[in-house]
Design a protein around this motif. Structure first.
Motif, PDB file in Angstrom:
ATOM      1  N   LYS A 164       0.588  -4.513 -14.406  1.00 54.77           N
ATOM      2  CA  LYS A 164       1.394  -5.462 -13.622  1.00 54.77           C
ATOM      3  C   LYS A 164       2.030  -4.771 -12.423  1.00 54.77           C
ATOM      4  CE  LYS A 164       2.713  -8.630 -17.376  1.00 54.77           C
ATOM      5  NZ  LYS A 164       3.835  -9.084 -18.232  1.00 54.77           N
ATOM      6  N   LYS A 177      -3.652 -18.514 -16.576  1.00 57.37           N
ATOM      7  CA  LYS A 177      -2.902 -19.480 -17.370  1.00 57.37           C
ATOM      8  C   LYS A 177      -1.932 -18.715 -18.254  1.00 57.37           C
ATOM      9  CE  LYS A 177      -3.240 -23.209 -20.753  1.00 57.37           C
ATOM     10  NZ  LYS A 177      -4.118 -24.024 -21.639  1.00 57.37           N
ATOM     11  N   GLN A 178      -0.652 -18.831 -17.953  1.00 58.32           N
ATOM     12  CA  GLN A 178       0.365 -18.015 -18.616  1.00 58.32           C
ATOM     13  C   GLN A 178       1.078 -18.802 -19.714  1.00 58.32           C
ATOM     14  OE1 GLN A 178       3.487 -16.497 -16.030  1.00 58.32           O
ATOM     15  NE2 GLN A 178       3.533 -14.574 -17.177  1.00 58.32           N
ATOM     16  N   ASP A 179       1.267 -18.141 -20.845  1.00 59.81           N
ATOM     17  CA  ASP A 179       2.026 -18.746 -21.938  1.00 59.81           C
ATOM     18  C   ASP A 179       3.514 -18.735 -21.584  1.00 59.81           C
ATOM     19  OD1 ASP A 179       2.097 -19.638 -24.873  1.00 59.81           O
ATOM     20  OD2 ASP A 179       3.495 -17.949 -24.873  1.00 59.81           O
ATOM     21  N   ARG A 180       4.184 -19.845 -21.771  1.00 64.18           N
ATOM     22  CA  ARG A 180       5.578 -19.967 -21.346  1.00 64.18           C
ATOM     23  C   ARG A 180       6.514 -19.072 -22.143  1.00 64.18           C
ATOM     24  NH1 ARG A 180       6.585 -26.315 -21.657  1.00 64.18           N
ATOM     25  NH2 ARG A 180       5.262 -25.985 -23.490  1.00 64.18           N
ATOM     26  N   LYS A 183       4.676 -14.985 -22.065  1.00 65.16           N
ATOM     27  CA  LYS A 183       4.352 -14.573 -20.691  1.00 65.16           C
ATOM     28  C   LYS A 183       3.014 -13.839 -20.594  1.00 65.16           C
ATOM     29  CE  LYS A 183       8.166 -16.368 -19.269  1.00 65.16           C
ATOM     30  NZ  LYS A 183       8.134 -17.680 -18.570  1.00 65.16           N
ATOM     31  N   ASP A 184       2.245 -13.836 -21.698  1.00 62.60           N
ATOM     32  CA  ASP A 184       0.896 -13.297 -21.648  1.00 62.60           C
ATOM     33  C   ASP A 184      -0.041 -14.356 -21.076  1.00 62.60           C
ATOM     34  OD1 ASP A 184       0.975 -10.604 -22.582  1.00 62.60           O
ATOM     35  OD2 ASP A 184       1.424 -11.341 -24.592  1.00 62.60           O
ATOM     36  N   TYR A 185      -1.290 -13.974 -20.842  1.00 64.03           N
ATOM     37  CA  TYR A 185      -2.241 -14.859 -20.184  1.00 64.03           C
ATOM     38  C   TYR A 185      -3.394 -15.240 -21.118  1.00 64.03           C
ATOM     39  CZ  TYR A 185       0.202 -13.643 -15.906  1.00 64.03           C
ATOM     40  OH  TYR A 185       1.173 -13.467 -14.946  1.00 64.03           O
TER      41      TYR A 185
END
Length: 210
Positions: A164, A177-180, A183-185
């Motif tokens: 990052k 597409k990020q998990d809310r 925060k992973d994708y």
């Protein structure tokens, strides 16, 4: 029609095989048309495309050449096709990066082996981390290393942070597409076949916003 082909470079150390680089090629141009950052390489199928590659890897511990496109690569090809207009001829390379280069078809197994190898100093944590200069050659990068998490996976969390930071410093466009919560994708090639076209459309829509 300009049919894409996949290429990879491999090294063998002990009982483990590492895919040190990979890309999908359209035409002859070496210009980058995009890239992605995934978790790790799955199992490469040499025999149907390039049977000599397996033999060379087993005898010299190094090999590179054409490989069979796996299901994830197939989904990435659809992504590149979807991003480009239907009347546009695609020419160039799509680079596939990984958080770590250890090959294993099982994500959980791969991560556990990776953690052990780093702990035992048999694998450099930064081995798959590319330079800022190389990243800046990429017009964009898709983040999709999956939502796999565990409290004991400290090295995995650390390499995510380092990637990052490298991407942020390179200032290239990134999306995924990020998990809310975590925060992973999400991985671009979900296991459930019915989810594949859904995430593909979501990723194409996300690309349009960068």
């Amino acid at each position: 029609m300009n049919q894409p082909k996949a290429f990879g470079a491999f090294v063998k150390r002990g009982d483990h095989t590492f895919r040190t680089s990979a890309y999908i090629q359209w035409g002859e141009s070496e210009k980058s048309i995009g890239s992605c950052l995934l978790l790790n390489p799955g199992s490469a199928d040499f025999n149907k495309i390039n049977p000599d590659l397996r033999e060379k890897l087993n005898t010299t511990n190094k090999a590179n050449g054409e490989i069979k496109t796996d299901p994830t690569m197939g989904q990435l090809i659809k992504l590149v096709d979807g991003i480009n207009s239907s009347n546009q001829v695609i020419e160039g390379r799509f680079h596939i990066y990984n958080l770590f280069s250890l090959q294993d078809a099982s994500a959980n197994s791969a991560i556990c082996k990776f953690e052990t190898l780093v702990k035992n100093k048999e694998y450099d944590l930064n081995e798959s981390l590319v330079s800022i200069n190389e990243l800046q050659v990429q017009p964009w990068i898709l983040l999709g290393w999956s939502l796999k998490r565990h409290g004991n996976w400290g090295n995995l969390n650390e390499i995510k942070k380092r990637w990052k930071m490298q991407i942020a410093e390179s200032k290239i466009p990134s999306f995924g597409k990020q998990d809310r919560i975590s925060k992973d994708y999400y991985h671009p090639n979900p296991r459930n076949p019915t989810h594949k076209p859904i995430i593909l459309k979501e990723l194409i829509d996300l690309y349009a916003k960068i």
